[in-house]
Design an enzyme around this catalytic site. Structure first.
Site, mmCIF file in Angstrom:
data_model
loop_
_atom_site.group_PDB
_atom_site.id
_atom_site.type_symbol
_atom_site.label_atom_id
_atom_site.label_comp_id
_atom_site.label_asym_id
_atom_site.label_seq_id
_atom_site.Cartn_x
_atom_site.Cartn_y
_atom_site.Cartn_z
ATOM 1 N N LYS A 126 54.459 13.820 -21.474
ATOM 2 C CA LYS A 126 54.317 15.168 -20.895
ATOM 3 C C LYS A 126 53.461 16.010 -21.829
ATOM 4 O O LYS A 126 53.404 15.742 -23.027
ATOM 5 C CB LYS A 126 55.691 15.835 -20.764
ATOM 6 C CG LYS A 126 55.724 16.978 -19.782
ATOM 7 C CD LYS A 126 55.931 16.476 -18.373
ATOM 8 C CE LYS A 126 55.780 17.563 -17.335
ATOM 9 N NZ LYS A 126 56.208 17.086 -16.006
ATOM 10 N N ASP A 166 51.621 19.937 -13.114
ATOM 11 C CA ASP A 166 53.009 20.412 -13.219
ATOM 12 C C ASP A 166 52.910 21.920 -12.990
ATOM 13 O O ASP A 166 51.902 22.397 -12.438
ATOM 14 C CB ASP A 166 53.620 20.073 -14.595
ATOM 15 C CG ASP A 166 55.146 20.261 -14.616
ATOM 16 O OD1 ASP A 166 55.862 19.389 -14.123
ATOM 17 O OD2 ASP A 166 55.620 21.310 -15.113
ATOM 18 N N THR A 209 55.631 15.153 -3.943
ATOM 19 C CA THR A 209 56.903 15.504 -4.585
ATOM 20 C C THR A 209 57.859 16.126 -3.568
ATOM 21 O O THR A 209 59.028 15.740 -3.461
ATOM 22 C CB THR A 209 56.679 16.449 -5.781
ATOM 23 O OG1 THR A 209 55.644 15.902 -6.600
ATOM 24 C CG2 THR A 209 57.938 16.624 -6.592
HETATM 25 P P1 NDP Z 1 53.887 25.397 -9.315
HETATM 26 O O1 NDP Z 1 53.238 26.042 -10.470
HETATM 27 O O2 NDP Z 1 53.074 24.941 -8.179
HETATM 28 O O3 NDP Z 1 55.042 26.334 -8.736
HETATM 29 C C1 NDP Z 1 56.089 26.761 -9.535
HETATM 30 C C2 NDP Z 1 56.928 27.747 -8.739
HETATM 31 O O4 NDP Z 1 58.098 28.039 -9.473
HETATM 32 C C3 NDP Z 1 56.222 29.059 -8.509
HETATM 33 O O5 NDP Z 1 56.669 29.628 -7.304
HETATM 34 C C4 NDP Z 1 56.661 29.869 -9.710
HETATM 35 O O6 NDP Z 1 56.596 31.276 -9.499
HETATM 36 C C5 NDP Z 1 58.084 29.426 -9.876
HETATM 37 N N1 NDP Z 1 58.438 29.504 -11.299
HETATM 38 C C6 NDP Z 1 57.854 28.860 -12.322
HETATM 39 N N2 NDP Z 1 58.401 29.204 -13.493
HETATM 40 C C7 NDP Z 1 59.350 30.097 -13.185
HETATM 41 C C8 NDP Z 1 60.272 30.809 -13.956
HETATM 42 N N3 NDP Z 1 60.318 30.690 -15.297
HETATM 43 N N4 NDP Z 1 61.139 31.638 -13.317
HETATM 44 C C9 NDP Z 1 61.082 31.769 -11.958
HETATM 45 N N5 NDP Z 1 60.224 31.120 -11.173
HETATM 46 C C10 NDP Z 1 59.381 30.289 -11.775
HETATM 47 O O7 NDP Z 1 54.720 24.167 -9.937
HETATM 48 P P2 NDP Z 1 55.311 22.898 -9.187
HETATM 49 O O8 NDP Z 1 55.740 23.239 -7.822
HETATM 50 O O9 NDP Z 1 54.374 21.773 -9.412
HETATM 51 O O10 NDP Z 1 56.596 22.591 -10.105
HETATM 52 C C11 NDP Z 1 57.890 23.103 -9.815
HETATM 53 C C12 NDP Z 1 58.937 22.259 -10.516
HETATM 54 O O11 NDP Z 1 58.862 20.907 -10.048
HETATM 55 C C13 NDP Z 1 58.818 22.166 -12.041
HETATM 56 O O12 NDP Z 1 60.100 22.035 -12.590
HETATM 57 C C14 NDP Z 1 58.054 20.861 -12.238
HETATM 58 O O13 NDP Z 1 58.270 20.315 -13.521
HETATM 59 C C15 NDP Z 1 58.694 20.016 -11.150
HETATM 60 N N6 NDP Z 1 57.947 18.850 -10.681
HETATM 61 C C16 NDP Z 1 56.664 18.951 -10.235
HETATM 62 C C17 NDP Z 1 56.006 17.835 -9.753
HETATM 63 C C18 NDP Z 1 54.643 17.902 -9.172
HETATM 64 O O14 NDP Z 1 54.160 16.890 -8.687
HETATM 65 N N7 NDP Z 1 53.971 19.054 -9.161
HETATM 66 C C19 NDP Z 1 56.645 16.511 -9.780
HETATM 67 C C20 NDP Z 1 58.014 16.523 -10.209
HETATM 68 C C21 NDP Z 1 58.615 17.656 -10.657
HETATM 69 P P3 NDP Z 1 55.355 32.084 -10.104
HETATM 70 O O15 NDP Z 1 54.149 31.586 -9.399
HETATM 71 O O16 NDP Z 1 55.680 33.511 -9.854
HETATM 72 O O17 NDP Z 1 55.354 31.753 -11.580
HETATM 73 O O1 2IT Z 2 57.476 16.084 -13.472
HETATM 74 C C1 2IT Z 2 56.711 15.280 -12.901
HETATM 75 O O2 2IT Z 2 57.105 14.153 -12.547
HETATM 76 C C2 2IT Z 2 55.340 15.692 -12.631
HETATM 77 N N1 2IT Z 2 54.979 16.818 -12.925
HETATM 78 C C3 2IT Z 2 54.364 14.725 -12.022
HETATM 79 C C4 2IT Z 2 53.810 13.791 -13.059
HETATM 80 C C5 2IT Z 2 52.706 12.887 -12.600
HETATM 81 O O3 2IT Z 2 52.191 12.178 -13.482
HETATM 82 O O4 2IT Z 2 52.351 12.863 -11.424
#
Ligand code: NDP
Ligand code: 2IT
Length: 444
Positions: A126, A166, A209
């Site tokens: 990561k 992420d 995801t």
């Molecule tokens: P994005 O940046 O696309 O979206 C994140 C969302 O969560 C936004 O709406 C953001 O609001 C909100 N957010 C982020 N940080 C905070 C915080 N500290 N407090 C409140 N709201 C918050 O990220 P993803 O959708 O990609 O990721 C979301 C989660 O999923 C994370 O935990 C990530 O690690 C996990 N994840 C992502 C994967 C992927 O493929 N993208 C795969 C597996 C897990 P705002 O825009 O206002 O900050």
């Molecule tokens: O938390 C996660 O699994 C991710 N942000 C996706 C990682 C990836 O390599 O696609």
């Protein structure tokens, strides 16, 4: 003192000021007790757990860039290469002001087991930076991404370490980073996943995801004789994971009534309008306050609140520790059936235990959100064979992977006497493969 307790104590002592990393290690090692206790002598002699909780390698570097006013800004970049026992390091890059080494280590540690659960050959890693893309111009984001990659490119490669998106890292950021990698290293290779479709990206990676989260939730409900049809769902977040979780939940017959960002949340009694959400978040990069302009019947509230809405299923899809004990109590009082984690570690340990004790089916993130990284691994396969598969082909592989993951967790939990405890099931199933590979490769 048991070996598990010894290692937890050592992790806390040797990694001060990293509470999220301690939390992730505790959650995993606690649920591995039954396996570790049965092999305590051998594992202790081999220092197996010490090797598991110490990253193979970690990088921390300066990221200087020039803002639109001509001012030089300096951020900190990280890449933690945690474990390569079963494949090249694989995991996303988080761009958020809260990023520090402890956050990246918690995410990297989780990634080891998640990647193992996918059944695909990817190790855990990561990275990220405390850079905040919010409110920055495209040029500023590009300047940051180029500077970040100028250093990161020394440590990654299609067969060594393959980063992805992420929080804060989406298609735009991956594009700028890929361009800089290619420019410096002079190779066009699958060094990043989540790439655009015109330069090696995979169809369905954007959706993977969120879609995967619903595929595994559906499979779990099916095993209980239930389905998503007609269920009310509350979702937190409004980013990549939340958006496509909402879309798939609706396609499977559920009604999703909430979403949120870091400033507030939306309640839409008629069901969230995904097209509006995408326009606000992906095109305008605006706040959820705008949602009311598209859906006059909806409500916008400042602060936190999605877990107060009565629902059958809760899907936390924003960030770590966003669902605490009080939220868990409210969900249970409102009759929630299932909680499945789209985000990484969104539920505190206390809340998780409360939900499980009260009979809520709980799917942990390392299983429930594994569809993203699994599809990244499919993107790597397509890049290696220099072909691209259809949306249907990737999506059907994703469905197969999520269904398999559910049954692996379910079987592992049953095998060790923890039927229905998918936290224990996920940790044991993920751990067994990694340990087997580590043992086979000797003391490294
Ligand atoms: P994005 O940046 O696309 O979206 C994140 C969302 O969560 C936004 O709406 C953001 O609001 C909100 N957010 C982020 N940080 C905070 C915080 N500290 N407090 C409140 N709201 C918050 O990220 P993803 O959708 O990609 O990721 C979301 C989660 O999923 C994370 O935990 C990530 O690690 C996990 N994840 C992502 C994967 C992927 O493929 N993208 C795969 C597996 C897990 P705002 O825009 O206002 O900050
Ligand atoms: O938390 C996660 O699994 C991710 N942000 C996706 C990682 C990836 O390599 O696609």
């Amino acid at each position: 003192m048991s070996y598990v307790d010894e290692v937890i104590e050592r992790v806390v002592r040797e990694n001060p000021n990293e509470p999220e990393f301690h939390q992730a290690v505790k959650e995993v090692l606690e649920s591995l007790r039954v396996v570790v206790d049965a092999n305590e002598e051998k594992f202790r002699k081999d220092a197996l757990l010490e090797r598991l909780v110490n990253p193979e390698r970690q990088f921390k570097f300066r990221v200087p860039w020039v803002d639109d006013k001509g001012q030089v800004q300096v951020n900190t970049g990280y890449r933690v290469q945690f474990n390569s026992a079963i494949g090249p390091y694989k995991g996303g890059l988080r761009l958020h002001p809260s990023v520090n080494l402890g956050i990246i280590k918690f995410l990297g540690f989780e990634q080891i087991f998640k990647n193992s659960l996918t059944g695909l050959p990817i190790g855990g890693g990561k990275g990220g930076s405390d850079f905040d893309p919010k409110g920055k111009s495209d040029r500023e984001v590009m300047a940051f991404c180029q500077s970040f990659m100028t250093e990161l490119c020394k440590y990654i490669g299609a067969d060594t370490d393959v980063p992805a998106g992420d929080i804060g890292t989406g298609a735009r950021e991956i594009g700028y980073m890929f361009g800089q990698y290619k420019r410096i290293r002079g190779v066009f290779e699958g060094v990043l996943t989540g790439k655009g479709l015109t330069y090696g990206g995979s169809l369905a990676r954007t959706e993977a995801t969120g879609y995967g989260l619903l595929y595994i939730t559906q499979e779990m409900l099916k095993s209980k004789g239930m389905s998503l049809e007609g269920k009310t769902v509350v979702v937190s977040g409004a980013g990549n994971v939340a958006t496509y979780a909402i879309q798939k939940a609706q396609q499977l017959g559920a009604k999703v009534v909430t979403c949120s960002d870091s400033t507030g949340w939306v309640y839409d009694p008629d069901g969230i309008d995904v097209a509006a959400l995408k326009e606000i978040k992906e095109v305008k990069r605006a706040r959820l306050t705008e949602y009311k302009n598209y859906r006059p019947n909806s409500e916008y509230h400042e602060g936190k609140g999605v877990w107060t809405v009565k629902a059958d299923i809760a899907l936390p899809c924003a960030t770590q520790n966003e669902l605490g004990i009080e939220d868990a109590k409210t969900l249970v009082a409102n009759g929630v059936i299932a909680v499945a984690e789209g985000a990484n570690m969104p539920t505190t340990m206390e809340a998780t235990e409360y939900l499980q004790k009260n009979g809520v089916f709980f799917l942990p993130g390392k299983a429930a959100n594994a569809g993203g990284v699994a599809t990244s691994a499919l993107e790597m396969s397509q890049n290696s064979e220099r072909l691209s598969w259809t949306f249907e082909e990737v999506d059907s592989k994703l469905q197969g992977i999520m269904v398999n993951i559910f049954h692996n967790l379910d079987d592992a939990a049953k095998k060790y006497g923890f039927e229905g405890n998918y936290v224990v099931g996920a940790n044991i199933a993920g751990f067994e493969k990694v340990v087997d590979a580590m043992n086979a490769q000797g003391i490294v």
